[in-house]
Design a protein around this motif. Structure first.
Motif, short mmCIF file in Angstrom:
data_model
loop_
_atom_site.label_atom_id
_atom_site.label_comp_id
_atom_site.label_asym_id
_atom_site.label_seq_id
_atom_site.Cartn_x
_atom_site.Cartn_y
_atom_site.Cartn_z
N PHE A 119 -22.79 -30.54 -7.52
CA PHE A 119 -23.55 -31.57 -6.81
C PHE A 119 -22.84 -31.85 -5.49
O PHE A 119 -21.61 -31.91 -5.46
CB PHE A 119 -23.64 -32.85 -7.63
CG PHE A 119 -24.34 -32.69 -8.95
CD1 PHE A 119 -25.66 -33.09 -9.11
CD2 PHE A 119 -23.68 -32.12 -10.04
CE1 PHE A 119 -26.30 -32.93 -10.33
CE2 PHE A 119 -24.32 -31.96 -11.27
CZ PHE A 119 -25.64 -32.36 -11.41
N THR A 120 -23.60 -32.01 -4.42
CA THR A 120 -22.98 -32.27 -3.12
C THR A 120 -23.43 -33.62 -2.58
O THR A 120 -24.59 -34.02 -2.74
CB THR A 120 -23.33 -31.17 -2.10
OG1 THR A 120 -24.75 -31.01 -2.03
CG2 THR A 120 -22.69 -29.86 -2.49
N VAL A 121 -22.49 -34.30 -1.93
CA VAL A 121 -22.76 -35.58 -1.27
C VAL A 121 -22.39 -35.41 0.19
O VAL A 121 -21.22 -35.31 0.54
CB VAL A 121 -21.94 -36.72 -1.90
CG1 VAL A 121 -22.27 -38.05 -1.21
CG2 VAL A 121 -22.20 -36.82 -3.40
N GLY A 122 -23.40 -35.33 1.06
CA GLY A 122 -23.17 -35.16 2.49
C GLY A 122 -22.80 -36.49 3.13
O GLY A 122 -23.53 -37.47 2.98
N ILE A 123 -21.69 -36.52 3.85
CA ILE A 123 -21.14 -37.75 4.40
C ILE A 123 -21.21 -37.71 5.92
O ILE A 123 -20.94 -36.68 6.53
CB ILE A 123 -19.68 -37.96 3.95
CG1 ILE A 123 -19.57 -38.04 2.42
CG2 ILE A 123 -19.08 -39.19 4.61
CD1 ILE A 123 -20.17 -39.28 1.80
N GLY A 124 -21.53 -38.85 6.54
CA GLY A 124 -21.39 -38.98 7.99
C GLY A 124 -22.69 -38.89 8.76
O GLY A 124 -23.78 -38.77 8.21
N SER A 125 -22.55 -38.95 10.10
CA SER A 125 -23.70 -39.03 10.99
C SER A 125 -24.36 -37.70 11.27
O SER A 125 -25.50 -37.65 11.72
CB SER A 125 -23.27 -39.68 12.32
OG SER A 125 -22.26 -38.89 12.96
N ALA A 126 -23.65 -36.58 11.00
CA ALA A 126 -24.22 -35.25 11.28
C ALA A 126 -23.69 -34.24 10.27
O ALA A 126 -23.00 -33.29 10.63
CB ALA A 126 -23.88 -34.82 12.71
N PRO A 127 -24.00 -34.40 8.98
CA PRO A 127 -23.48 -33.47 7.97
C PRO A 127 -24.13 -32.10 8.08
O PRO A 127 -25.22 -31.95 8.64
CB PRO A 127 -23.86 -34.15 6.65
CG PRO A 127 -25.09 -34.95 6.98
CD PRO A 127 -24.87 -35.43 8.39
N ASN A 128 -23.44 -31.11 7.54
CA ASN A 128 -23.96 -29.74 7.50
C ASN A 128 -24.93 -29.64 6.32
O ASN A 128 -24.55 -29.28 5.21
CB ASN A 128 -22.79 -28.77 7.34
CG ASN A 128 -23.21 -27.32 7.33
OD1 ASN A 128 -24.40 -26.99 7.30
ND2 ASN A 128 -22.24 -26.42 7.34
N THR A 129 -26.19 -29.96 6.58
CA THR A 129 -27.16 -30.03 5.48
C THR A 129 -27.44 -28.67 4.86
O THR A 129 -27.80 -28.59 3.69
CB THR A 129 -28.49 -30.65 5.97
OG1 THR A 129 -28.94 -29.95 7.14
CG2 THR A 129 -28.30 -32.12 6.31
N HIS A 130 -27.27 -27.60 5.64
CA HIS A 130 -27.44 -26.26 5.07
C HIS A 130 -26.44 -26.03 3.95
O HIS A 130 -26.79 -25.55 2.86
CB HIS A 130 -27.28 -25.19 6.15
CG HIS A 130 -27.11 -23.80 5.61
ND1 HIS A 130 -28.06 -23.19 4.81
CD2 HIS A 130 -26.10 -22.89 5.75
CE1 HIS A 130 -27.64 -21.97 4.49
NE2 HIS A 130 -26.46 -21.78 5.03
N PHE A 131 -25.17 -26.39 4.20
CA PHE A 131 -24.17 -26.23 3.15
C PHE A 131 -24.48 -27.10 1.95
O PHE A 131 -24.38 -26.67 0.80
CB PHE A 131 -22.77 -26.56 3.69
CG PHE A 131 -21.72 -26.60 2.60
CD1 PHE A 131 -21.25 -25.44 2.04
CD2 PHE A 131 -21.25 -27.82 2.13
CE1 PHE A 131 -20.32 -25.46 1.01
CE2 PHE A 131 -20.31 -27.86 1.11
CZ PHE A 131 -19.85 -26.68 0.55
N MET A 132 -24.86 -28.36 2.20
CA MET A 132 -25.12 -29.29 1.09
C MET A 132 -26.24 -28.78 0.18
O MET A 132 -26.10 -28.75 -1.05
CB MET A 132 -25.52 -30.67 1.64
CG MET A 132 -24.53 -31.29 2.59
SD MET A 132 -22.91 -31.55 1.84
CE MET A 132 -21.95 -31.81 3.33
N THR A 133 -27.36 -28.39 0.78
CA THR A 133 -28.51 -27.99 -0.02
C THR A 133 -28.29 -26.66 -0.71
O THR A 133 -28.63 -26.49 -1.89
CB THR A 133 -29.77 -27.93 0.86
OG1 THR A 133 -29.53 -27.05 1.98
CG2 THR A 133 -30.13 -29.30 1.39
N LYS A 134 -27.71 -25.68 0.00
CA LYS A 134 -27.55 -24.35 -0.58
C LYS A 134 -26.46 -24.34 -1.66
O LYS A 134 -26.62 -23.67 -2.69
CB LYS A 134 -27.22 -23.35 0.52
CG LYS A 134 -27.17 -21.89 0.05
CD LYS A 134 -28.45 -21.43 -0.60
CE LYS A 134 -29.62 -21.37 0.34
NZ LYS A 134 -30.83 -20.79 -0.27
N ALA A 135 -25.36 -25.08 -1.44
CA ALA A 135 -24.31 -25.14 -2.46
C ALA A 135 -24.85 -25.76 -3.75
O ALA A 135 -24.56 -25.30 -4.86
CB ALA A 135 -23.12 -25.94 -1.95
N ALA A 136 -25.66 -26.83 -3.61
CA ALA A 136 -26.25 -27.47 -4.79
C ALA A 136 -27.27 -26.55 -5.45
O ALA A 136 -27.36 -26.50 -6.68
CB ALA A 136 -26.92 -28.78 -4.39
#
Length: 649
Positions: A352-369
């Protein structure tokens, strides 16, 4: 590409071919633009032969699906690419018969293509102004609409539609824009089916939200949770606060029968407990104190921490559910390494990924999950911690639906995405796209799965699908994502690239192997005139600490004349802020931006290399002084000994 009143439409071509077309047009003095994909969420745009005082407008259209979770719909529009930390290449000694040599394994071979100049906010006004309007047509009666990171104005069109714009007219591109909305009570849709016909084929988009399991009958298995928190330099400021509070809240929610551990990383890595420990009150308090004491500094060496979470926590206890929860901004360039690690060593764990901050790398968050068969959430402010983490806790308890399969009865559907279908968590819908043969298909879409131990099934009539737009491109993009996700298991890389190229060219999509190029047929640069190239700088994401990411700048004494000239330049920049915020920079403003960009250091690492080198030189100097002192002392002792011997004689 717009030149005055003329529009030149770009063409999708194979990446190398598009690059050759661009370079040739550039050399011939023709105006030309090239759009290339460096990551699924990083694109670079080059424009050549812009004359003095000229304005060239480049229009780029992209499509993205709305995210749905827990009855809330959201759209996230990324405005800035955060600086990426790129691990150093690994140099290995190898035997190259009959000689020995070196092999270099670079985890980020395209590091130069994803690295842009970044302005230091302490020395530069923010640039790249953005104006934004959202025409929201929800398709159901709208309830609450919020924009958590930007102030907006809203115009009501009817009960299902709104027009949303930025209150200030424009904002600097330094943080993502997010818009969230929900339906009025009792009107949240739980299913939908849409179709689009192109080139004799039908493309479907369907979604279904399964019913939540009754809390009274739901069982909660024992969990083994490994929390991984990023405390590197890019997390300095509000991000580390959000991460610490989120993780402390997560640890406090563990049940006594659960087990857990905490891993933290920057350019070093630390596992808090020797192994998984029972979530007793004292262990939870110990871990929370450890988390509260973390500070953000150093590089983002994520791979060792992920390896520790997946490989070193022992086998999963019978009847337990192993989960890895990753809290990070994802500001890395070696995503492929991490996806490969998750694919090969996840075992029975879910990521499970929790993206933190004002400009997270959403590609990494979604694909890793996705690869880790988990889910993700994004937290962009302190106000979102409790709600977003609470939603994640509900999902961590147990998947709502497993063993999901999709089929068509009475229709031929050769391609359904995603494949395989992921497990679902509380509040999440099944979202699928499919390509069907024929322009007027019939039959039934069937979705089956298991909620707990109970089978679940739903059928939808294909002929009753509502008309939609952009579905073919959405299917194509998801098809390409599926091919890329399985790249590690494919032996023939050239054949894989050809498959991706075929889909991208047919659907006019920029991809890893295709690019968009536009060329004006009329040369505009006079023969013999040189071309000057400039990399346009980006803003530092809001809340980031420049020195934590790029290192501290040496303090230098500035002569009075230079200091006065610098102050005059700063005053001149301040006068241009209003123009920059109102519209795209003028030619004069652009030249100033270019000058500022030349003074900006490109990101290297977030480690304090200069300080370490200085300390090393000081230690060497100390050692040299000690050696010299010792030699003088020995010389003096020998002189005294010789004098004593002479006296004895």
């Amino acid at each position: 590409m717009q030149i005055g009143d003329r529009f030149i439409e770009g063409e999708i071509k194979a990446r190398e071919e598009a690059r050759k077309v661009y370079e040739q047009a550039k050399a011939e003095g023709k105006k030309t633009a090239l759009l290339e994909q460096q990551r699924p969420n990083i694109f670079t745009n080059q424009v050549a032969n812009i004359g003095p005082g000229e304005t060239i407008v480049v229009q780029i259209e992209y499509q993205s699906s709305v995210h749905q979770s827990g009855g809330e719909f959201s759209l996230r529009f990324p405005m800035v690419v955060a600086p990426r930390y790129n691990p150093d290449p690994i140099v290995q000694t190898v035997d190259l018969d009959p000689k020995s040599g070196y092999a270099v394994n670079d985890p980020v071979p395209d590091r130069d293509k994803i690295t842009a100049p970044v302005l230091d906010p302490a020395e530069n006004a923010k640039i790249n102004p953005v104006t934004l309007t959202v025409n929201l047509n929800a398709g159901f009666p709208l309830g609450t609409i919020t924009s958590p990171f930007h102030q907006t104005d809203m115009q009501t069109i009817d009960d299902m539609a709104r027009k949303i714009s930025l209150k200030s007219g424009s904002v600097p591109a330094d943080k993502d824009f997010e818009l969230s909305w929900n339906a009025v009570a009792g009107k949240t849709p739980n299913a939908g089916l849409f179709h689009e016909t192109q080139n004799g084929k039908t493309y479907l988009l369907g979604f279904v939200t399964p019913p939540a399991q009754d809390a009274a009958t739901q069982t909660y298995p024992k969990r083994e949770v490994v929390f991984v928190i990023d405390n590197s330099g890019s997390m300095a400021g509000p991000s580390i606060e959000q991460a610490r509070n989120s993780l402390a809240l997560a640890i406090s929610k563990l049940r006594p029968e659960d087990k857990f551990n905490v891993v933290r990383f920057d350019d070093t890595m630390e596992v808090h407990f020797p192994s998984l420990v029972q979530a007793t009150p004292d262990k939870r308090e110990d871990a929370i104190a450890f988390v509260r004491g973390l500070t953000a500094d150093g590089g983002t060496e994520m791979l060792p921490a992920l390896e520790a979470a997946l490989r070193t926590q022992g086998p999963v206890e019978t009847g337990s559910l192993r989960q890895v929860v990753f809290l990070t901004d994802g500001a890395i360039g070696n995503e492929a390494q991490l996806f490969d690690e998750i694919s090969k060593n996840r075992g029975d764990a879910r990521v499970f990924t929790v993206g933190i901050g004002s400009a997270p790398n959403t590609h990494f968050m979604t694909k890793a999950a996705e690869i880790g068969r988990g889910t993700f959430t994004l937290i962009g402010s302190e106000d979102q911690v409790a709600a977003r983490m609470g939603e994640l806790f509900d999902k961590l308890e147990n998947p709502v639906m497993t063993d999901i399969a999709v089929s068509f009865d009475g229709a031929n559907a050769p391609d359904i995405t995603p494949n395989p279908m992921p497990d679902l968590y509380r509040g999440e819908p099944v979202v699928l796209t499919a390509q069907l043969d024929g322009a007027t298909p019939a039959g039934k879409l069937q979705i089956i799965g298991k909620t707990g131990n109970q089978p679940w099934r739903i059928e939808m009539d294909v002929a009753k699908a509502s008309e939609g737009k952009g579905i073919a491109k959405l299917w194509a993009r998801r098809k390409i994502d599926g091919l890329e996700a399985n790249a590690y298991a494919v032996n023939d890389a050239a054949a894989l690239d050809k498959q991706i190229e075929t889909v991208a060219l047919a659907n006019h999509l920029v991809s890893r192997v295709t690019s968009l190029v536009a060329v004006d047929v009329t040369p505009s640069r006079p023969a013999g005139k040189p071309v000057v190239s400039t990399d346009m700088p980006l803003n530092l994401p809001e809340g980031w600490d420049f020195e934590k990411v790029f290192g501290e700048k040496p303090q230098q004494a500035i002569p009075e004349g230079q200091r006065k000239a610098s102050l005059e330049r700063q005053d001149e920049q301040a006068m241009l802020i209003a123009d920059r915020m109102a519209a795209a920079p003028t030619a004069h403003a652009a030249s100033m931006i270019a000058d500022a960009g030349k003074q900006v250091d490109l990101p290297q690492t977030a480690t304090l290399a200069d300080r370490h080198i200085l300390i090393g030189l000081m230690l060497l100097a100390f050692a040299l002084m000690a050696a010299t002192t010792f030699s003088l002392w020995r010389w003096q002792v020998r002189g005294l000994a010789s004098e004593v011997r002479d006296r004895v004689r």
